[in-house]
Design a protein around this motif. Structure first.
Motif, PDB file in Angstrom:
ATOM      1  N   MET A   1       0.859  -1.161   0.000  1.00  0.00           N
ATOM      2  CA  MET A   1       0.000   0.000   0.000  1.00  0.00           C
ATOM      3  C   MET A   1       0.900   1.216   0.000  1.00  0.00           C
ATOM      4  N   ARG A   2       0.433   2.261  -0.627  1.00  0.00           N
ATOM      5  CA  ARG A   2       1.222   3.490  -0.744  1.00  0.00           C
ATOM      6  C   ARG A   2       0.786   4.505   0.306  1.00  0.00           C
ATOM      7  N   VAL A   3       1.743   5.314   0.686  1.00  0.00           N
ATOM      8  CA  VAL A   3       1.494   6.402   1.621  1.00  0.00           C
ATOM      9  C   VAL A   3       1.343   7.682   0.811  1.00  0.00           C
ATOM     10  N   THR A   4       0.287   8.470   1.096  1.00  0.00           N
ATOM     11  CA  THR A   4       0.071   9.723   0.373  1.00  0.00           C
ATOM     12  C   THR A   4       1.049  10.787   0.872  1.00  0.00           C
ATOM     13  N   GLU A   5       1.058  11.918   0.188  1.00  0.00           N
ATOM     14  CA  GLU A   5       1.920  13.024   0.604  1.00  0.00           C
ATOM     15  C   GLU A   5       1.607  13.490   2.018  1.00  0.00           C
ATOM     16  N   LYS A   6       0.358  13.308   2.441  1.00  0.00           N
ATOM     17  CA  LYS A   6      -0.040  13.697   3.794  1.00  0.00           C
ATOM     18  C   LYS A   6       0.233  12.605   4.827  1.00  0.00           C
ATOM     19  N   GLY A   7       0.847  11.508   4.399  1.00  0.00           N
ATOM     20  CA  GLY A   7       1.143  10.420   5.328  1.00  0.00           C
ATOM     21  C   GLY A   7      -0.025   9.489   5.565  1.00  0.00           C
ATOM     22  N   GLN A   8      -1.028   9.521   4.689  1.00  0.00           N
ATOM     23  CA  GLN A   8      -2.227   8.706   4.876  1.00  0.00           C
ATOM     24  C   GLN A   8      -2.114   7.371   4.142  1.00  0.00           C
ATOM     25  N   VAL A   9      -2.735   6.355   4.722  1.00  0.00           N
ATOM     26  CA  VAL A   9      -2.856   5.048   4.085  1.00  0.00           C
ATOM     27  C   VAL A   9      -4.302   4.586   4.228  1.00  0.00           C
ATOM     28  N   THR A  10      -4.711   3.682   3.383  1.00  0.00           N
ATOM     29  CA  THR A  10      -6.038   3.088   3.492  1.00  0.00           C
ATOM     30  C   THR A  10      -5.902   1.760   4.218  1.00  0.00           C
ATOM     31  N   ILE A  11      -6.657   1.605   5.295  1.00  0.00           N
ATOM     32  CA  ILE A  11      -6.631   0.351   6.048  1.00  0.00           C
ATOM     33  C   ILE A  11      -7.493  -0.658   5.290  1.00  0.00           C
ATOM     34  N   PRO A  12      -6.931  -1.803   4.914  1.00  0.00           N
ATOM     35  CA  PRO A  12      -7.708  -2.792   4.160  1.00  0.00           C
ATOM     36  C   PRO A  12      -8.978  -3.215   4.902  1.00  0.00           C
ATOM     37  N   ARG A  13     -10.015  -3.509   4.138  1.00  0.00           N
ATOM     38  CA  ARG A  13     -11.325  -3.860   4.696  1.00  0.00           C
ATOM     39  C   ARG A  13     -11.246  -5.017   5.689  1.00  0.00           C
ATOM     40  N   ASN A  14     -10.493  -6.074   5.339  1.00  0.00           N
ATOM     41  CA  ASN A  14     -10.441  -7.234   6.249  1.00  0.00           C
ATOM     42  C   ASN A  14      -9.784  -6.856   7.583  1.00  0.00           C
ATOM     43  N   VAL A  15      -8.822  -5.949   7.576  1.00  0.00           N
ATOM     44  CA  VAL A  15      -8.200  -5.497   8.823  1.00  0.00           C
ATOM     45  C   VAL A  15      -9.203  -4.673   9.624  1.00  0.00           C
ATOM     46  N   ARG A  16      -9.909  -3.741   8.943  1.00  0.00           N
ATOM     47  CA  ARG A  16     -10.932  -2.934   9.631  1.00  0.00           C
ATOM     48  C   ARG A  16     -11.987  -3.833  10.253  1.00  0.00           C
ATOM     49  N   ASN A  17     -12.458  -4.809   9.485  1.00  0.00           N
ATOM     50  CA  ASN A  17     -13.495  -5.714   9.991  1.00  0.00           C
ATOM     51  C   ASN A  17     -13.010  -6.509  11.196  1.00  0.00           C
ATOM     52  N   ASN A  18     -11.807  -7.055  11.116  1.00  0.00           N
ATOM     53  CA  ASN A  18     -11.276  -7.869  12.219  1.00  0.00           C
ATOM     54  C   ASN A  18     -11.016  -7.059  13.475  1.00  0.00           C
ATOM     55  N   LEU A  19     -10.653  -5.790  13.320  1.00  0.00           N
ATOM     56  CA  LEU A  19     -10.380  -4.949  14.485  1.00  0.00           C
ATOM     57  C   LEU A  19     -11.604  -4.163  14.943  1.00  0.00           C
ATOM     58  N   GLY A  20     -12.698  -4.246  14.187  1.00  0.00           N
ATOM     59  CA  GLY A  20     -13.899  -3.496  14.549  1.00  0.00           C
ATOM     60  C   GLY A  20     -13.739  -2.010  14.326  1.00  0.00           C
ATOM     61  N   ILE A  21     -12.964  -1.637  13.306  1.00  0.00           N
ATOM     62  CA  ILE A  21     -12.741  -0.229  12.996  1.00  0.00           C
ATOM     63  C   ILE A  21     -13.849   0.234  12.061  1.00  0.00           C
ATOM     64  N   VAL A  22     -14.583   1.227  12.485  1.00  0.00           N
ATOM     65  CA  VAL A  22     -15.668   1.811  11.697  1.00  0.00           C
ATOM     66  C   VAL A  22     -15.411   3.311  11.594  1.00  0.00           C
ATOM     67  N   PRO A  23     -16.136   4.002  10.698  1.00  0.00           N
ATOM     68  CA  PRO A  23     -15.946   5.457  10.620  1.00  0.00           C
ATOM     69  C   PRO A  23     -16.107   6.099  11.999  1.00  0.00           C
ATOM     70  N   GLY A  24     -15.156   6.929  12.348  1.00  0.00           N
ATOM     71  CA  GLY A  24     -15.167   7.576  13.649  1.00  0.00           C
ATOM     72  C   GLY A  24     -14.335   6.851  14.706  1.00  0.00           C
ATOM     73  N   SER A  25     -13.901   5.624  14.401  1.00  0.00           N
ATOM     74  CA  SER A  25     -13.049   4.893  15.343  1.00  0.00           C
ATOM     75  C   SER A  25     -11.712   5.607  15.488  1.00  0.00           C
ATOM     76  N   GLU A  26     -11.122   5.448  16.648  1.00  0.00           N
ATOM     77  CA  GLU A  26      -9.776   5.963  16.857  1.00  0.00           C
ATOM     78  C   GLU A  26      -8.803   4.800  16.821  1.00  0.00           C
ATOM     79  N   VAL A  27      -7.662   5.019  16.170  1.00  0.00           N
ATOM     80  CA  VAL A  27      -6.624   4.004  16.083  1.00  0.00           C
ATOM     81  C   VAL A  27      -5.299   4.630  16.486  1.00  0.00           C
ATOM     82  N   GLU A  28      -4.354   3.778  16.797  1.00  0.00           N
ATOM     83  CA  GLU A  28      -3.009   4.261  17.098  1.00  0.00           C
ATOM     84  C   GLU A  28      -1.995   3.289  16.516  1.00  0.00           C
TER      85      GLU A  28
END
Length: 82
Positions: A1-28
């Protein structure tokens, strides 16, 4: 996965689903040697309660300050729900 100029990455759907990450979730990212581990941040009940109180106080301070045009309160809430 590529990192944008702003340092952003897209978290793959299967990772979001397994971790319970939904819009508004906080991650670290936690550094472990030369790797980083992504994890969902769980807020305590006290933190959530404080946020609810802050929002409630904000809404009370601004009550009646929004121009709704021809909409009454009920029509406005219906618009939000639909």
């Amino acid at each position: 996965m590529r990192v944008t100029e702003k340092g952003q990455v897209t978290i793959p759907r299967n990772v979001r689903n397994n971790l319970g990450i939904v819009p508004g979730s906080e991650v670290e990212f936690v550094l472990q040697g030369d790797s980083a581990v992504l994890r969902r941040v769980e807020r305590s009940a006290d933190e959530r309660e404080r946020e609810v109180q802050e929002l409630t106080e904000h809404l009370r301070r601004h009550k009646g300050s929004m121009a709704l045009g021809d909409l009454d309160g009920e029509a406005f809430y219906k618009l939000l729900r639909d």
